[in-house]
Write a protein that holds these residues in place. Structure first.
Motif, mmCIF file in Angstrom:
data_model
loop_
_atom_site.group_PDB
_atom_site.id
_atom_site.type_symbol
_atom_site.label_atom_id
_atom_site.label_comp_id
_atom_site.label_asym_id
_atom_site.label_seq_id
_atom_site.Cartn_x
_atom_site.Cartn_y
_atom_site.Cartn_z
ATOM 1 N N PRO A 1 0.833 -1.218 0.000
ATOM 2 C CA PRO A 1 0.000 0.000 0.000
ATOM 3 C C PRO A 1 0.858 1.254 0.000
ATOM 4 O O PRO A 1 1.948 1.286 0.580
ATOM 5 N N TYR A 2 0.360 2.269 -0.656
ATOM 6 C CA TYR A 2 1.090 3.528 -0.765
ATOM 7 C C TYR A 2 1.359 4.103 0.633
ATOM 8 O O TYR A 2 0.463 4.188 1.462
ATOM 9 N N ALA A 3 2.608 4.494 0.886
ATOM 10 C CA ALA A 3 2.974 4.955 2.226
ATOM 11 C C ALA A 3 3.840 6.218 2.169
ATOM 12 O O ALA A 3 4.819 6.341 2.880
ATOM 13 N N GLY A 4 3.469 7.142 1.282
ATOM 14 C CA GLY A 4 4.227 8.380 1.167
ATOM 15 C C GLY A 4 5.129 8.372 -0.048
ATOM 16 O O GLY A 4 5.486 7.318 -0.571
ATOM 17 N N THR A 5 5.508 9.552 -0.489
ATOM 18 C CA THR A 5 6.269 9.637 -1.743
ATOM 19 C C THR A 5 7.581 8.871 -1.694
ATOM 20 O O THR A 5 8.058 8.368 -2.703
ATOM 21 N N GLY A 6 8.180 8.769 -0.502
ATOM 22 C CA GLY A 6 9.443 8.062 -0.397
ATOM 23 C C GLY A 6 9.350 6.597 -0.761
ATOM 24 O O GLY A 6 10.338 5.991 -1.181
ATOM 25 N N SER A 7 8.185 5.992 -0.615
ATOM 26 C CA SER A 7 8.053 4.570 -0.930
ATOM 27 C C SER A 7 8.253 4.301 -2.415
ATOM 28 O O SER A 7 8.578 3.181 -2.804
ATOM 29 N N ASP A 8 8.083 5.314 -3.241
ATOM 30 C CA ASP A 8 8.206 5.097 -4.670
ATOM 31 C C ASP A 8 9.655 5.015 -5.142
ATOM 32 O O ASP A 8 9.911 4.758 -6.314
ATOM 33 N N VAL A 9 10.606 5.228 -4.237
ATOM 34 C CA VAL A 9 11.997 5.010 -4.603
ATOM 35 C C VAL A 9 12.197 3.558 -5.038
ATOM 36 O O VAL A 9 13.026 3.252 -5.902
ATOM 37 N N LEU A 10 11.414 2.650 -4.448
ATOM 38 C CA LEU A 10 11.503 1.231 -4.805
ATOM 39 C C LEU A 10 11.077 1.005 -6.247
ATOM 40 O O LEU A 10 11.648 0.163 -6.949
ATOM 41 N N LEU A 11 10.081 1.761 -6.686
ATOM 42 C CA LEU A 11 9.631 1.642 -8.074
ATOM 43 C C LEU A 11 10.746 2.031 -9.031
ATOM 44 O O LEU A 11 11.059 1.281 -9.966
ATOM 45 N N TRP A 12 11.341 3.177 -8.809
ATOM 46 C CA TRP A 12 12.382 3.641 -9.736
ATOM 47 C C TRP A 12 13.616 2.762 -9.662
ATOM 48 O O TRP A 12 14.260 2.502 -10.694
#
Length: 201
Positions: free
Chosen positions: A148-159
């Protein structure tokens, strides 16, 4: 595995040669580094397209899609380059005990690669090609897909995972070549720039 650091890659004359048996069949693959880089780029784009499609399908699991700011993209991008050497070490470990694995670096291409002339089975060759991409690319990406989305920092995993997936273009091409060209029961062996297959005696 015995790892031999060979330094900067400057040309095919540096690559180790194997004593191939009579009847060894060369892979139908790019003939030089320029053609190889172009083919690898195409496979990278295909892999990224597949990952993007899967990511879109899993958006409801994450409670929507919020892509982080440019900082998180740069953080994931930078972190992915820390996997370049571990990526190659995982390839090398797959050749097994007693294998001499030659490690080359090419700073101008921002890449590293390993070469080993030890013959390996079709299945091991496919596993060897895929393992680093699974560990550093697809596994982190699947974790992102179901978290689940947990703040913008979690998207570092996507990149991070997207970049690592893109590093495997040549590996995906090798898997495709093995599946299409190598008969069951055959072995793969590299000599110089090219891969060969043959049936063991």
């Amino acid at each position: 595995m015995k790892l031999i650091y060979r330094g900067r890659y400057t040309g095919e004359s540096q690559l180790p040669r194997a004593d191939l048996p009579p009847g060894a069949v060369p892979f139908r693959e790019p003939a030089d580094t320029a053609a190889l880089n172009l083919a690898a780029m195409k496979w990278s784009l295909l892999a990224l397209a597949a990952a993007a499609a899967l990511g879109v399908v899993t958006i409801p699991l994450r409670g929507g899609l919020v892509l982080g700011a440019g900082f998180w993209f740069m953080a994931g991008f930078a972190a992915s380059f820390l996997t370049l050497l571990p990526h190659e070490l995982l390839h090398g470990l797959c050749f097994g005990r007693g294998a001499e694995v030659h490690l080359f670096v090419s700073p101008k291409d921002l890449m590293a690669f390993v070469v080993c002339t030890k013959p390996i089975s079709r299945g091991r060759f496919i596993f060897m090609s895929l393992l680093p991409n699974l560990v550093f690319g697809w596994l982190p990406f699947l974790v992102w897909c179901v978290t689940p989305y947990a703040g913008t920092g979690s998207d570092v995993l996507l990149w991070f995972s997207f970049c690592c997936i893109s590093f495997g273009g040549g590996d995906y091409m090798n898997v495709w070549n093995a599946l299409r060209q190598m008969p069951r029961g055959s072995v793969q062996q590299i000599s110089g720039f090219h891969s060969y297959w043959y049936m063991p005696r």
